[in-house]
Every structure is written in C-alpha cells, then in structure tokens.
Design an enzyme around this catalytic site. Structure first.
Site, short mmCIF file in Angstrom:
data_model
loop_
_atom_site.label_atom_id
_atom_site.label_comp_id
_atom_site.label_asym_id
_atom_site.label_seq_id
_atom_site.Cartn_x
_atom_site.Cartn_y
_atom_site.Cartn_z
N GLY A 202 0.83 -1.09 0.20
CA GLY A 202 0.05 0.04 -0.29
C GLY A 202 0.95 1.15 -0.06
N ASN A 203 0.21 2.34 0.30
CA ASN A 203 1.00 3.71 0.17
C ASN A 203 0.24 4.77 1.26
OD1 ASN A 203 -1.15 5.61 -1.13
ND2 ASN A 203 -0.88 3.88 -2.75
N ARG A 204 0.93 5.84 1.71
CA ARG A 204 0.54 6.46 2.68
C ARG A 204 -0.59 7.59 2.22
NH1 ARG A 204 5.50 9.30 5.05
NH2 ARG A 204 3.96 10.33 6.23
N SER A 205 -1.19 7.28 1.02
CA SER A 205 -2.21 8.40 0.65
C SER A 205 -3.44 8.59 1.79
CB SER A 205 -2.66 8.08 -0.58
OG SER A 205 -3.94 8.76 -0.82
#
Ligand code: CTP
Length: 403
Positions: A202-205
């Site tokens: 995933g990512n931090r958005s």
C-alpha cells in the site's frame, strides 16, 4: 434565506457564534434555537445580539404563534451545530421535548448537522447507527473533523469549522455554481495490492485531497462520481453526506481502473488524485504466507496499467483530464521540471504537482501545489487547506474549459 440554527450542549457552541455571524453577514435571516444545555455554554444575550433576532428555547413561549412548529415551517434551511451524541440520538428517535426537537419534526427544509463529541462517543455503535439512520432520512452530516479535542485527546470528533459548515449547507440548498450541471469523475485514496489474504502493498495516501476535490466540485454545482480506494477514517464523511456525490469503493489498482473508466464515460472532467500502485504481486497466495513454508526470497511483481494514460487515450470529445503527482524533488525548480515532464508523458490537460516527504504532504490537512498546464506554463500555485487547493484546481479546470 430563513435559516434556523439549532445549538446543543457542547463546548463547540462557541464556534457556532461565528457560524451565525457568517450567515447574518451573508444576508440571511437567522433564528437560533439553543437547547437548555447549550445556554450553559453560550448565553441567550449572545445569540440574540449575534443573530439580530429574538431567541426562545421553550415551546411555552409565544404559544399563540404556535412557535413550536412555526419556525420549522418557515425554515428554508436548518443547521444543528454542534450536535452532541445525545442530540443525534434524540433526532433519530424523533424526540420533541424542547423547541429544537419540535422544530426538527415540523420542518421539511434540508437539515444539516455538524456533530461534535469525543472520539469514543463518535465511534460508539449507537452513534454510528444513529448517523446512518439520519443520513438515510436525508439529513446531511458535515464533519466531524479530526484534531485535538477539549479533553487533551485527539481524533475524529471536533466540530467542522463554521466556514465549512456554512459552505456545505448553502451548497446543499442551492445547486448553482460555476460547475453547475458539470459531470465529473474523481479518484482518491491509495490502492492496496494483495500479497496474501492478510497482507498487501500500500501507500500513505490519506484520500483527503481527493475527497476535497470531490466536495469542492459538488459545492460548485457539479455532479460527482468519486472512486475511493483506501482512505483514512473520516476522510469521506463530508463527501458521503453530499447529495451530488456518488461514491464507489475499490481496493486494487485494477478495480480502480475499471471504476474510473466507467465513471469517465459520461464525465466532462476527470481528476485522478488516487495514489495508484505501479506494481502488483504476480502470484497472490490464497493462504497466509508463513515462514514455515521456507524463507521468502523475492516477491515477483507485475506492472499495473497506467489508468490515467488509458483515460487520456480514450478521452471523450471535450473532456478535461487532470492528473496529480506527489514528488520528492531537490528544490522548487526541480519540482516544476518533474511536473512538466510528467504532464507531457501523461498527456493530461493539467497536472497538479506537490512535494512530499517523510513528514509532509500525506496526513496533514494542508497542501501546497503547482498546477502545470499544456504548453508547460504554471497555471496556478496554491497553498493552504486541501479544500483551498481543491478550489484552485477547479478554477484551473474552468480556465481550461473556457479557453
Ligand atoms: N496513475 C494512474 N495509474 C498508475 C499510476 C498513476 O492513473 N498506474 C495516475 C495517478 O492517479 C496520478 C498520476 O497518474 O494522477 C501520476 O501518478 P504518479 O504515481 O506520479 O505517476 P507514475 O506514472 O507512477 O510516475 P512515476 O514514474 O514517478 O512513478
């Protein structure tokens, strides 16, 4: 406009003084109905002075005027701010034990509610169920915002800012704005690419910027289809309460791509704010990977399609397409150069580029962006809240569409 503002017993009542003031200076006829508890926080004199109208709290005053239903009948808009957990429960149950309760039952006007309470109370299943019921009856919930609370704790529960409540409420009653009738598709959040049933890449958005892009468009009159991948808790609260926003939840880049292609078919403007994973796991395990299976050496990845490039390649006649890019540049000149390169590579009308780092850009409420247009010119620079940035993006879209 004849506006009733119900105030209930929470410390945020002091902020509602400012809200009433905003409405009065906006030329509205504002009638405040504080509950008995609310008067323990802000007195009657303040409400009368600020609203420039007499204030009553009791159903037994002005009985000849049938005041307990008169205000509700005359209201063109009702705002309840702050709304305590108790108020939400009373509204859900249809209790009418005070003037605010009778007014809420008597009105057919849009009702906008700004909850304020401690995070635990907001998250309690009873409150969640009440909010859901109210929404299903067409009540618009604005906020609560995430942030420091009176007890020194922090989390969702703060009343939304008065400016935001006023903007949302007015937008709900009047659907005219410079984007009136425009159909737009917006993506937000970060995709999650599964590794096995419990793990993902995933990512931090946080999804907040895209949600603000959707809400800003809706408030300016657009009809919005918002495709949301993973977002932080509370990020979609306002968007889900807006009558002109339809939300589709997705998980992976593939799902996001399919939903956006569908949403874009009849959209005049498409804004890709989502942080899309560039790669997915080649072979997703159907059971949890374990060290007992032996050490995992490498995770083979496959490249995901570039959704934005695909949308550009199949764009409908007259459609405006906007991309977002989060970069980690050396300096401002490098940021602009990267923005220009990416805009050309993606073929979008506008590319909104911002600088991110370990400690900036993601979870914060503020943002600073440069908007690069065709011919590589800087169309706009904006900094401030994510809402302000969202409005600057729509200003740029309006500019492109009218040129
Ligand atoms: N985007 C997309 N599909 C992808 C990757 C990105 O539609 N597979 C969109 C994003 O939603 C955003 C824009 O493209 O609007 C730029 O995203 P970014 O991740 O910066 O683009 P990349 O092409 O992945 O650029 P980089 O080579 O810097 O990773």
């Amino acid at each position: 406009m004849f506006i009733v503002v119900g105030v209930t017993g929470g410390i945020a009542a002091y902020k509602t003084v400012h809200l009433v003031r905003l409405l009065v200076t906006g030329g509205h006829d504002v009638h405040v109905i504080p509950t008995a508890d609310a008067l323990k926080f802000v007195g009657l004199t303040t409400w009368e002075a600020i609203s420039r109208n007499p204030v009553t709290t009791s159903v037994h005053e002005d009985v000849s005027e049938v005041r307990h239903v008169a205000l509700g009948r005359r209201a063109e808009l009702v705002i309840v701010a702050p709304a305590t957990a108790n108020t939400l429960a009373a509204m859900t149950a249809g209790l009418a034990d005070d003037l605010l309760g009778t007014t809420l039952l008597a009105t057919s006007a849009p009702v906008v509610v700004a909850p304020a309470m401690h995070t635990e109370m907001w998250r309690h299943p009873a409150t969640t169920a009440n909010v859901e019921t109210l929404r299903s009856r067409g009540v618009h919930i604005v906020g609560p915002a995430d942030g420091p609370l009176t007890g020194g704790d922090s989390g969702p529960g703060r009343m939304a800012e008065p400016e935001q409540i006023v903007a949302s409420a007015l937008a709900i009653v009047s659907a005219d704005g410079d984007l009136a009738g425009l159909r737009v598709a917006v993506s937000t959040g970060g995709t999650r690419e599964p590794i096995d049933p419990v793990r993902y890449i995933g990512n931090r958005s946080s999804g907040r910027q895209g949600a603000e892009v959707a809400v800003a468009a809706a408030e300016r009159g657009a009809r919005v289809r918002l495709v949301a991948a993973h977002v932080d808790e509370g990020a979609l609260a306002e968007a889900s309460a807006h009558p002109r926003i339809e939300i589709t939840r997705v998980g992976t880049a593939e799902e996001l791509g399919a939903a956006m292609r569908e949403a874009a078919t009849d959209a005049e403007a498409v804004v890709m704010v989502a942080a899309v994973a560039d790669y997915r796991v080649a072979e997703v395990a159907d059971r949890k990977l374990s060290k007992e299976d032996g050490p995992l050496q490498t995770l083979a990845l496959l490249q995901n399609e570039d959704i934005l490039a695909g949308l550009v390649a199949h764009r409908a006649e007259g459609q405006t397409i906007v991309g977002f890019a989060a970069e980690t540049p050396e300096d401002d000149a490098d940021l602009l150069e990267r923005g220009r390169r990416k805009r050309r590579r993606k073929g979008v009308d506008l590319l909104v580029v911002n600088k991110v780092g370990w400690n900036s850009g993601f979870e914060s409420g503020d943002n600073r962006v440069i908007v690069v247009g065709a011919d590589d010119e800087v169309v706009a620079e904006a900094s401030g809240s994510k809402r302000e940035v969202a409005d600057a993006v729509w200003d740029a879209v309006v500019g492109v569409r009218s040129s």
